[in-house]
Motif scaffolding. Structure first.
Motif, PDB file in Angstrom:
ATOM      1  N   UNK A   1       0.941  -1.087   0.240  1.00  0.00           N
ATOM      2  CA  UNK A   1      -0.016  -0.164  -0.060  1.00  0.00           C
ATOM      3  C   UNK A   1       0.960   1.350  -0.209  1.00  0.00           C
ATOM      4  N   UNK A   2       0.208   2.271  -0.292  1.00  0.00           N
ATOM      5  CA  UNK A   2       0.649   3.638   0.077  1.00  0.00           C
ATOM      6  C   UNK A   2       0.313   4.373   1.109  1.00  0.00           C
ATOM      7  N   UNK A   3       1.067   5.079   1.884  1.00  0.00           N
ATOM      8  CA  UNK A   3       0.585   5.574   2.986  1.00  0.00           C
ATOM      9  C   UNK A   3       0.667   7.200   2.804  1.00  0.00           C
ATOM     10  N   UNK A   4      -0.290   8.194   3.688  1.00  0.00           N
ATOM     11  CA  UNK A   4       0.034   9.551   3.656  1.00  0.00           C
ATOM     12  C   UNK A   4       0.777   9.632   4.939  1.00  0.00           C
ATOM     13  N   UNK A   5       1.192  10.851   5.178  1.00  0.00           N
ATOM     14  CA  UNK A   5       2.165  11.207   6.299  1.00  0.00           C
ATOM     15  C   UNK A   5       1.580  10.898   7.522  1.00  0.00           C
ATOM     16  N   UNK A   6       0.244  11.174   7.834  1.00  0.00           N
ATOM     17  CA  UNK A   6      -0.371  10.762   9.105  1.00  0.00           C
ATOM     18  C   UNK A   6      -0.660   9.234   9.199  1.00  0.00           C
TER      19      UNK A   6
ATOM     20  N   UNK B   1       1.332   7.745  16.576  1.00  0.00           N
ATOM     21  CA  UNK B   1       0.440   8.626  16.816  1.00  0.00           C
ATOM     22  C   UNK B   1       0.335   9.356  15.237  1.00  0.00           C
ATOM     23  N   UNK B   2      -0.583  10.345  15.191  1.00  0.00           N
ATOM     24  CA  UNK B   2      -0.828  10.819  13.900  1.00  0.00           C
ATOM     25  C   UNK B   2      -0.436  12.344  13.901  1.00  0.00           C
ATOM     26  N   UNK B   3       0.685  12.754  14.386  1.00  0.00           N
ATOM     27  CA  UNK B   3       1.123  14.285  14.626  1.00  0.00           C
ATOM     28  C   UNK B   3       2.466  14.439  14.294  1.00  0.00           C
ATOM     29  N   UNK B   4       2.523  14.152  12.965  1.00  0.00           N
ATOM     30  CA  UNK B   4       3.858  14.640  12.300  1.00  0.00           C
ATOM     31  C   UNK B   4       4.415  16.109  12.351  1.00  0.00           C
ATOM     32  N   UNK B   5       5.811  16.279  12.346  1.00  0.00           N
ATOM     33  CA  UNK B   5       5.939  17.877  12.387  1.00  0.00           C
ATOM     34  C   UNK B   5       5.350  18.647  11.152  1.00  0.00           C
ATOM     35  N   UNK B   6       4.929  19.970  11.483  1.00  0.00           N
ATOM     36  CA  UNK B   6       4.655  20.670  10.621  1.00  0.00           C
ATOM     37  C   UNK B   6       5.520  20.977   9.368  1.00  0.00           C
ATOM     38  N   UNK B   7       6.944  21.213   9.440  1.00  0.00           N
ATOM     39  CA  UNK B   7       7.725  21.722   8.733  1.00  0.00           C
ATOM     40  C   UNK B   7       7.798  20.516   7.414  1.00  0.00           C
ATOM     41  N   UNK B   8       7.251  19.123   7.586  1.00  0.00           N
ATOM     42  CA  UNK B   8       6.992  18.203   6.417  1.00  0.00           C
ATOM     43  C   UNK B   8       6.113  18.421   5.447  1.00  0.00           C
ATOM     44  N   UNK B   9       4.970  19.508   5.844  1.00  0.00           N
ATOM     45  CA  UNK B   9       4.152  19.677   4.810  1.00  0.00           C
ATOM     46  C   UNK B   9       2.914  18.845   5.083  1.00  0.00           C
ATOM     47  N   UNK B  10       1.875  19.002   4.225  1.00  0.00           N
ATOM     48  CA  UNK B  10       0.358  18.364   4.295  1.00  0.00           C
ATOM     49  C   UNK B  10       0.730  16.923   4.149  1.00  0.00           C
ATOM     50  N   UNK B  11      -0.171  16.187   4.728  1.00  0.00           N
ATOM     51  CA  UNK B  11      -0.015  14.645   4.776  1.00  0.00           C
ATOM     52  C   UNK B  11      -0.612  14.293   3.873  1.00  0.00           C
ATOM     53  N   UNK B  12      -1.729  14.896   3.220  1.00  0.00           N
ATOM     54  CA  UNK B  12      -2.239  14.461   1.924  1.00  0.00           C
ATOM     55  C   UNK B  12      -1.352  14.411   0.918  1.00  0.00           C
ATOM     56  N   UNK B  13      -0.091  15.205   0.665  1.00  0.00           N
ATOM     57  CA  UNK B  13       0.371  15.159  -0.436  1.00  0.00           C
ATOM     58  C   UNK B  13       1.494  13.957  -0.548  1.00  0.00           C
TER      59      UNK B  13
ATOM     60  N   UNK C   1      13.609  12.855   8.250  1.00  0.00           N
ATOM     61  CA  UNK C   1      12.994  11.968   9.324  1.00  0.00           C
ATOM     62  C   UNK C   1      13.318  10.523   8.737  1.00  0.00           C
ATOM     63  N   UNK C   2      13.600   9.419   9.674  1.00  0.00           N
ATOM     64  CA  UNK C   2      13.920   8.252   9.347  1.00  0.00           C
ATOM     65  C   UNK C   2      13.048   7.069  10.095  1.00  0.00           C
TER      66      UNK C   2
END
Length: 450
Positions: A44-49, A58-70, A384-385
């Motif tokens: 599968x492919x996953x969004x950032x969340x 959790x589903x709270x990535x850092x804001x600097x990475x941009x929008x989850x849906x992208x 991030x890794x």
């Protein structure tokens, strides 16, 4: 649910979806079930969340990475050879109309601590810094032999029978050095270890020709293509195909977890149906991934991988927005190769300016961080890794005895040739037919961008 089907497919991984589509086109009545509420299974492919939830809880990535849906981060990242078997299957099944592809910028190989472009022709061999002057001449002769070789034209065989001589014997005729053999065998012929050297040379030469033909297909920097928005589009495309031909889909069946879902067998040991939520769908055959019938597979190894989010391309890859780098086993003192895979916003898998890189290898230790370090060190600064290992399985059952057809686990390679070989072998076992893949590859070009 109380109906009878020719085939019930469990899991919507890429292999299962390809088979579901092909079998539906053949006129078989197919029921396709999955425990998840999304397509793709392990592939599968996953969004950032979703990525954060899977690896960080959790589903709270850092804001600097941009929008989850992208983000569309593929869990089994693999490129497709432009002239390869998967592209032929896509055209045969007419699912290219559901997909858009883009050429991959670069194909590279690791040698003595540095990354080099893979030379794939006699002309490129003469320009490559991988070889000295005299070695370039020897390599050029070998490339010309491969380019001109035609299986059905003995005049091009130079008196050799490639079905009987080994790849090692063929290479010895051209007196190529070990480092040259390394990149030809691993970065061109795409063998994952050196066992090919003692196998008949025919497969080795065919693999090299496939690479060169795929490279010529788009005149791009690599022989590979990749779907826009990532590989998650592939299972969905074959699912649509199956539905068009009457296939029935049931997603989000929590009862499909193998501890609860029941594959039913008759007194003769052959599958007779699948039970979920107290209802049984009868069938003649079951197709599934290893997680659905764990007592009919055995563990053969592990794959270690690092998933990295970066703000730059892989260094020394000519600023490639998408690239593959192969690290041959000898260069690292390993038993099998290591692979770097990179994709970016150019393929719509990340926000502008962001890159997704994977480092994958067959796990040879229990410590992925240490084992993958040679590949991770080549990536430069990382935002991030995430590290992960997963077990790989092979089926142990007798298809004729139980009518269950189980796919192999996905390997560490970053291309699809081994994956599709498994699919086609399963198709032949299920139907007794060989899929005709004589197709016009120009239709793939129409749906691809350079």
């Amino acid at each position: 649910m109380d109906e009878e089907y020719d085939v019930i497919v469990l899991g919507t991984g890429l292999k299962e979806c390809i088979l579901s589509g092909l079998l539906s086109v053949d006129g078989l009545k197919v029921l396709h079930m999955d425990k998840n509420d999304y397509y793709g299974g392990e592939s599968c492919s996953l969004n950032l969340n979703q990525l954060w939830r899977r690896f960080r809880g959790n589903d709270q990535p850092t804001e600097q990475l941009g929008a989850s849906r992208e983000y569309n981060v593929d869990m089994i990242p693999k490129f497709m050879m432009a002239n390869g078997t998967l592209v032929r299957v896509l055209i045969h099944a007419n699912v290219t109309k559901y997909l858009n592809f883009k050429a991959v910028d670069g194909s590279f190989v690791y040698n003595k601590g540095k990354i080099y472009k893979v030379p794939a022709s006699d002309v490129e061999a003469l320009k490559s810094p991988l070889m000295g002057l005299f070695e370039k001449r020897r390599a050029r002769k070998f490339f010309i032999f491969v380019q001109e070789f035609e299986e059905n034209n003995p005049k091009t065989h130079e008196g050799m029978n490639l079905d009987t001589i080994t790849a090692r014997e063929l290479i010895a005729k051209y007196e190529l050095e070990d480092d040259t053999i390394d990149f030809i065998g691993h970065a061109l012929a795409l063998h994952s270890n050196d066992s090919y050297l003692d196998q008949p040379a025919m497969d080795f030469v065919k693999r090299m020709k496939l690479y060169a033909e795929s490279l010529a297909h788009f005149q791009a920097g690599s022989p590979y293509i990749y779907p826009l928005y990532g590989l998650g589009e592939l299972p969905q495309a074959f699912a649509r195909l199956s539905a068009v031909y009457g296939g029935t889909y049931m997603l989000n069946k929590p009862q499909c977890r193998f501890s609860i879902l029941q594959v039913e067998f008759g007194a003769d040991g052959k599958v007779i149906g699948v039970t979920s939520e107290g209802e049984t769908a009868k069938c003649k055959k079951v197709v599934c991934d290893p997680t659905y019938l764990p007592d009919k597979v055995h563990k053969v190894g592990k794959v270690a991988r690092a998933i990295c989010i970066m703000s730059h391309p892989i260094p020394d890859t000519n600023e490639s927005h998408s690239a593959q780098v192969i690290l041959p086993q000898k260069q690292l003192g390993r038993k099998s190769d290591m692979y770097l895979f990179c994709c970016s916003y150019a393929h719509n898998v990340a926000p502008k300016g962001k890159y997704i890189a994977f480092v994958t290898a067959e796990a040879e230790t229990g410590n992925p961080e240490v084992e993958l370090k040679p590949g991770v060190d080549l990536l430069g600064p990382i935002d991030e890794i995430f590290y992960e290992t997963y077990d790989t399985f092979l089926p142990t059952n007798d298809n004729d005895a139980d009518n269950c057809y189980i796919s192999k686990s996905y390997d560490a390679t970053t291309h699809f040739e081994s994956t599709v070989t498994d699919v086609l072998a399963m198709y032949t076992k299920i139907t007794g037919k060989v899929l005709n893949l004589s197709v016009d590859l120009s239709s793939a070009s129409a749906g691809a961008e350079e």
